[in-house]
Design a protein around this motif. Structure first.
Motif, PDB file in Angstrom:
ATOM      1  N   THR A  91       0.836  -1.209   0.000  1.00  0.00           N
ATOM      2  CA  THR A  91       0.000   0.000   0.000  1.00  0.00           C
ATOM      3  C   THR A  91       0.864   1.249   0.000  1.00  0.00           C
ATOM      4  O   THR A  91       0.648   2.179  -0.781  1.00  0.00           O
ATOM      5  N   MET A  92       1.859   1.281   0.874  1.00  0.00           N
ATOM      6  CA  MET A  92       2.714   2.460   0.984  1.00  0.00           C
ATOM      7  C   MET A  92       3.590   2.614  -0.269  1.00  0.00           C
ATOM      8  O   MET A  92       3.896   3.729  -0.679  1.00  0.00           O
ATOM      9  N   GLU A  93       3.944   1.503  -0.891  1.00  0.00           N
ATOM     10  CA  GLU A  93       4.704   1.557  -2.151  1.00  0.00           C
ATOM     11  C   GLU A  93       3.857   2.199  -3.240  1.00  0.00           C
ATOM     12  O   GLU A  93       4.342   3.018  -4.019  1.00  0.00           O
ATOM     13  N   ASP A  94       2.581   1.848  -3.288  1.00  0.00           N
ATOM     14  CA  ASP A  94       1.678   2.449  -4.279  1.00  0.00           C
ATOM     15  C   ASP A  94       1.603   3.962  -4.102  1.00  0.00           C
ATOM     16  O   ASP A  94       1.593   4.708  -5.081  1.00  0.00           O
ATOM     17  N   VAL A  95       1.557   4.418  -2.861  1.00  0.00           N
ATOM     18  CA  VAL A  95       1.468   5.858  -2.594  1.00  0.00           C
ATOM     19  C   VAL A  95       2.780   6.555  -2.954  1.00  0.00           C
ATOM     20  O   VAL A  95       2.789   7.633  -3.541  1.00  0.00           O
ATOM     21  N   ALA A  96       3.902   5.920  -2.614  1.00  0.00           N
ATOM     22  CA  ALA A  96       5.212   6.528  -2.853  1.00  0.00           C
ATOM     23  C   ALA A  96       5.674   6.389  -4.299  1.00  0.00           C
ATOM     24  O   ALA A  96       6.690   6.980  -4.684  1.00  0.00           O
ATOM     25  N   ASP A  97       4.928   5.670  -5.095  1.00  0.00           N
ATOM     26  CA  ASP A  97       5.305   5.413  -6.481  1.00  0.00           C
ATOM     27  C   ASP A  97       5.448   6.686  -7.314  1.00  0.00           C
ATOM     28  O   ASP A  97       6.086   6.675  -8.361  1.00  0.00           O
ATOM     29  N   VAL A  98       4.898   7.777  -6.842  1.00  0.00           N
ATOM     30  CA  VAL A  98       5.003   9.059  -7.558  1.00  0.00           C
ATOM     31  C   VAL A  98       6.452   9.574  -7.558  1.00  0.00           C
ATOM     32  O   VAL A  98       6.817  10.392  -8.399  1.00  0.00           O
ATOM     33  N   LEU A  99       7.258   9.083  -6.642  1.00  0.00           N
ATOM     34  CA  LEU A  99       8.660   9.514  -6.533  1.00  0.00           C
ATOM     35  C   LEU A  99       9.593   8.476  -7.149  1.00  0.00           C
ATOM     36  O   LEU A  99       9.426   7.277  -6.925  1.00  0.00           O
ATOM     37  N   SER A 100      10.596   8.950  -7.861  1.00  0.00           N
ATOM     38  CA  SER A 100      11.618   8.042  -8.388  1.00  0.00           C
ATOM     39  C   SER A 100      12.491   7.559  -7.232  1.00  0.00           C
ATOM     40  O   SER A 100      12.456   8.118  -6.132  1.00  0.00           O
ATOM     41  N   LYS A 101      13.292   6.543  -7.493  1.00  0.00           N
ATOM     42  CA  LYS A 101      14.197   6.040  -6.457  1.00  0.00           C
ATOM     43  C   LYS A 101      15.126   7.156  -5.982  1.00  0.00           C
ATOM     44  O   LYS A 101      15.343   7.327  -4.782  1.00  0.00           O
ATOM     45  N   ASN A 102      15.655   7.931  -6.910  1.00  0.00           N
ATOM     46  CA  ASN A 102      16.558   9.020  -6.551  1.00  0.00           C
ATOM     47  C   ASN A 102      15.837  10.077  -5.712  1.00  0.00           C
ATOM     48  O   ASN A 102      16.385  10.576  -4.728  1.00  0.00           O
ATOM     49  N   GLU A 103      14.604  10.417  -6.088  1.00  0.00           N
ATOM     50  CA  GLU A 103      13.836  11.396  -5.303  1.00  0.00           C
ATOM     51  C   GLU A 103      13.579  10.879  -3.901  1.00  0.00           C
ATOM     52  O   GLU A 103      13.661  11.626  -2.918  1.00  0.00           O
ATOM     53  N   ARG A 104      13.278   9.587  -3.774  1.00  0.00           N
ATOM     54  CA  ARG A 104      13.050   8.997  -2.451  1.00  0.00           C
ATOM     55  C   ARG A 104      14.315   9.074  -1.593  1.00  0.00           C
ATOM     56  O   ARG A 104      14.250   9.395  -0.411  1.00  0.00           O
ATOM     57  N   LEU A 105      15.460   8.756  -2.204  1.00  0.00           N
ATOM     58  CA  LEU A 105      16.716   8.795  -1.448  1.00  0.00           C
ATOM     59  C   LEU A 105      17.033  10.220  -0.978  1.00  0.00           C
ATOM     60  O   LEU A 105      17.473  10.420   0.152  1.00  0.00           O
TER      61      LEU A 105
END
Length: 153
Positions: free
Chosen positions: A121-135
């Motif tokens: 569920t949380m992955e679906d929500v955070a999917d708007v961000l790229s891996k680099n943006e998340r880091l």
């Protein structure tokens, strides 16, 4: 009225940072609450089981701070989880004064499945961000949180 250009005239004040962070947290919370509710656990019970899933057996007094529960609240939560057959209390092998809490097979099965669904569920929500943006976001949030904790008065 003139349209604001991106990155032009954006408020970067401390209070605006706090406001945006708070709004983002409030927007994420219902997603987390729904996925946790599907486990039929309360929020604090879910957090205790999740900590034990990822950290292994822990002394009761260590679990509380990890999941933001007071000593009284963690005792009540552990009692409730023992009653449900999801955790057990065991003597520490090296120190008889310490009681550890550990998942039972029933508790491990429940939190493994529940946490997997919560993570999806949380992955679906955070999917708007790229891996680099998340880091970048994680690094900056940790920096901000550490500084706020160090300067607390």
């Amino acid at each position: 009225m003139r349209r604001k250009e991106p990155n032009q005239m954006q408020d970067s004040s401390g209070v605006h940072v706090w406001l945006v962070l708070m709004k983002a947290f409030q927007a994420l919370t219902p997603h987390a609450e729904r996925s946790i509710k599907r486990t039929e656990l309360g929020d604090s019970d879910f957090r205790v089981l999740e900590a034990l899933l990822h950290k292994g057996p822990l002394p009761v007094n260590t679990v509380g701070p990890k999941v933001w529960l007071t000593p009284g609240s963690i005792s009540v939560a552990v009692d409730r989880l023992v009653e449900k057959g999801l955790v057990s209390r065991k003597d520490h092998p090296d120190d008889r004064r310490v009681r550890r809490v550990e998942l039972t097979p029933k508790g491990r099965a429940l939190i493994t499945r529940g946490f997997g669904e919560h993570a999806a569920t949380m992955e679906d929500v955070a999917d708007v961000l790229s891996k680099n943006e998340r880091l970048i976001l994680l690094r900056l949030l940790k920096k901000l949180g550490k500084h706020a904790a160090e300067t607390r008065k």
